[in-house]
Motif scaffolding. Structure first.
Motif, PDB file in Angstrom:
ATOM      1  N   ASP A   8       0.830  -1.198   0.000  1.00  0.00           N
ATOM      2  CA  ASP A   8       0.000   0.000   0.000  1.00  0.00           C
ATOM      3  C   ASP A   8       0.871   1.257   0.000  1.00  0.00           C
ATOM      4  N   VAL A  11       1.992   2.319  -3.526  1.00  0.00           N
ATOM      5  CA  VAL A  11       0.972   3.056  -4.275  1.00  0.00           C
ATOM      6  C   VAL A  11       0.799   4.457  -3.695  1.00  0.00           C
ATOM      7  N   ARG A  12       0.768   4.536  -2.368  1.00  0.00           N
ATOM      8  CA  ARG A  12       0.531   5.821  -1.711  1.00  0.00           C
ATOM      9  C   ARG A  12       1.658   6.814  -1.978  1.00  0.00           C
ATOM     10  N   CYS A  31      -1.755  -0.267 -11.536  1.00  0.00           N
ATOM     11  CA  CYS A  31      -2.162   1.011 -10.953  1.00  0.00           C
ATOM     12  C   CYS A  31      -1.686   2.127 -11.882  1.00  0.00           C
ATOM     13  N   LYS A  39      -5.127   8.123  -9.082  1.00  0.00           N
ATOM     14  CA  LYS A  39      -4.581   6.769  -9.151  1.00  0.00           C
ATOM     15  C   LYS A  39      -5.753   5.785  -9.237  1.00  0.00           C
ATOM     16  N   THR A  40      -5.698   4.901 -10.221  1.00  0.00           N
ATOM     17  CA  THR A  40      -6.802   3.950 -10.398  1.00  0.00           C
ATOM     18  C   THR A  40      -6.250   2.567 -10.713  1.00  0.00           C
ATOM     19  N   ASP A  61     -10.769   3.747  -7.953  1.00  0.00           N
ATOM     20  CA  ASP A  61      -9.694   4.710  -7.675  1.00  0.00           C
ATOM     21  C   ASP A  61      -9.144   4.529  -6.265  1.00  0.00           C
ATOM     22  N   TYR A  62      -7.830   4.688  -6.188  1.00  0.00           N
ATOM     23  CA  TYR A  62      -7.144   4.690  -4.891  1.00  0.00           C
ATOM     24  C   TYR A  62      -7.256   6.097  -4.295  1.00  0.00           C
ATOM     25  N   PRO A  63      -7.498   6.264  -3.006  1.00  0.00           N
ATOM     26  CA  PRO A  63      -7.492   5.253  -1.934  1.00  0.00           C
ATOM     27  C   PRO A  63      -8.866   4.681  -1.606  1.00  0.00           C
ATOM     28  N   ARG A  65     -10.545   2.653  -3.261  1.00  0.00           N
ATOM     29  CA  ARG A  65     -10.386   1.216  -3.488  1.00  0.00           C
ATOM     30  C   ARG A  65      -8.990   0.834  -3.030  1.00  0.00           C
ATOM     31  N   SER A  66      -8.902  -0.004  -2.025  1.00  0.00           N
ATOM     32  CA  SER A  66      -7.595  -0.393  -1.494  1.00  0.00           C
ATOM     33  C   SER A  66      -6.914  -1.383  -2.431  1.00  0.00           C
ATOM     34  N   LEU A  67      -5.621  -1.525  -2.293  1.00  0.00           N
ATOM     35  CA  LEU A  67      -4.871  -2.481  -3.100  1.00  0.00           C
ATOM     36  C   LEU A  67      -5.348  -3.904  -2.830  1.00  0.00           C
TER      37      LEU A  67
END
Length: 466
Positions: A8, A11-12, A31, A39-40, A61-63, A65-67
């Protein structure tokens, strides 16, 4: 280089750049990081439903939707794609997301309340019409089910409502077959709905009547066969249809194999009829073309004479039993030289002919069973009779026994034809006593005349006599 399992934090902490960049997880989840900072999660794949073009689906989309959720959605999407579902379809993808992420905030169902009427509409549009299936049988759903249950949620139809529907159909004097088909087609519709993620349950399944498969064992006793061949009343049956029936009796083949027989399949020099694999049931079912083999029938003298007569009198440029269709050419009606004889006309004619002699509940296919049954009664091995009708061997014999059996089959076919002639020439008592296997002078005469093993050498005279 092995793909990395993203965290995570990966991505973050990924910063946007001037152009779109991507992070690829080892599971296949991608991603996308846009210059705007969005980020999607998504997946690109080869789409079998769109001519194998590259398609992309998005998981969210993040965040928001979590990884971890994206990975779970991805695994379900891959499984659905493997099973043939169109995951590009919003309804399918949304259903996957809803199943995986129970509290998915961005999931918006296509219907606030997906009713049975919605399912019926989707089924006819997405399955019946799409696959060019004749809708007439399935219209029972629209006629009997939808008016009564259409307003109910597709996944929450009470059992009592279905029972009441069946009761109403019975009270309205609907035939049992109509009721059975209505429930059966409704069950099929729900099965399709489940595969397309449109519903979860099949409320009609418990109400499908269980049918016992009936194994047909009917065959023509020799006295019925004798009647059909000698035509004692002189019934005016068309001669080409009579010859078709005779060819079926002598060869033990299927009706279509005789009706669609082509002249080039017959070799009168070696006495073989070679049916191509595409017209042989157990060969046509094989997926590998290299495994398919033609079916060779060693013909008796009587069968060869029947086929020759048919070619001379009713054949066209291609078929032994040519079509009877005509066309107006050269100022007159002439028979066309293409196509085979009509199965429908033959069935109608031969059915009337059999009914004239009180022979009912008999089919053309029963003639195959007739050949095997009577030859077995004459002492021919079932391994030979099974080969004569083109049935596959079963069990270990299918693997180890590769015998062609052409000559023993020829002997059996010739004995079968001779036996038919013998029965037709004799009094009907012979046929009756043979059917009953009654110890008698007639039965003794039959077994004294037809000794299979003694005939194996004699069969060579078919060719010696020219």
């Amino acid at each position: 280089m092995a793909k990395k399992h993203l965290s995570d934090a990966d991505v973050r902490n990924k910063k946007p750049e001037s152009k779109e960049t991507t992070l690829v997880d080892a599971t296949g989840v991608v991603c996308r990081i846009f210059p705007s900072g969005r980020k999607t999660f998504c997946w690109r794949y080869v789409d079998q439903h769109r001519n194998k073009q590259q398609s992309r689906i998005e998981y969210g989309d993040y965040p928001d939707r979590s990884l971890a959720d994206a990975r779970r959605i991805h695994l379900s999407a891959k499984s659905a794609r493997k099973n043939g579902y169109d995951i590009k379809d919003p309804a399918v993808l949304n259903r996957i997301i809803k199943e995986v992420v129970k509290d998915a905030a961005d999931f918006v169902p296509l219907h606030k309340e997906y009713t049975l009427s919605d399912l019926v509409a989707d089924y006819f549009k997405g399955h019946i019409e799409k696959n060019n299936i004749g809708p007439r049988p399935y219209n029972r759903i629209k006629k009997h089910v939808e008016p009564v249950l259409g307003h109910l949620p597709a996944d929450r139809i009470p059992a009592e409502e279905i029972k009441q529907l069946i009761t109403q159909l019975r009270e309205s004097n609907q035939k049992d077959r109509t009721i059975f088909d209505t429930i059966r087609f409704s069950t099929s519709m729900y099965r399709w709905g489940i595969t397309q993620f449109k519903c979860k349950t099949n409320p009609f399944q418990p109400y499908v009547p269980k049918q016992k498969r009936k194994v047909r064992t009917s065959y023509y006793p020799m006295y019925e066969l004798r009647t059909l061949l000698i035509n004692p009343d002189g019934y005016p049956i068309k001669n080409d249809f009579y010859l078709i029936q005779k060819a079926l009796i002598l060869s033990g083949t299927r009706r279509t194999q005789v009706l669609e027989a082509e002249i080039n399949e017959f070799n009168f020099d070696n006495g073989n009829w070679t049916i191509p694999p595409e017209r042989v049931k157990n060969q046509n079912m094989l997926k590998d073309d290299e495994e398919k083999t033609p079916f060779i029938i060693p013909m008796s003298r009587q069968l060869m004479a029947t086929i020759r007569t048919a070619i001379e009198q009713y054949g066209n440029h291609k078929h032994v039993f040519g079509s009877k269709k005509t066309e107006f050419t050269d100022q007159q009606w002439q028979r066309i030289q293409e196509g085979s004889s009509s199965a429908r006309y033959y069935n109608n004619e031969i059915k009337t002919y059999r009914e004239h002699y009180g022979i009912t509940n008999r089919t053309n296919h029963d003639l195959r069973r007739t050949l095997e049954t009577n030859l077995t009664n004459l002492g021919v091995s079932e391994f030979i009779t099974t080969a004569m009708t083109g049935h596959s061997r079963k069990g270990m014999s299918k693997t180890y026994n590769q015998a062609k059996q052409i000559h023993v089959m020829r002997t059996a076919f010739q004995m079968w034809a001779d036996f038919i002639d013998f029965i037709c020439d004799k009094d009907e008592t012979y046929a009756v006593y043979f059917e009953e296997q009654r110890p008698s002078r007639e039965l003794k005469d039959i077994y004294a005349t037809f000794k299979f093993n003694d005939r194996i050498i004699d069969t060579f005279t078919i060719f010696e006599d020219g």
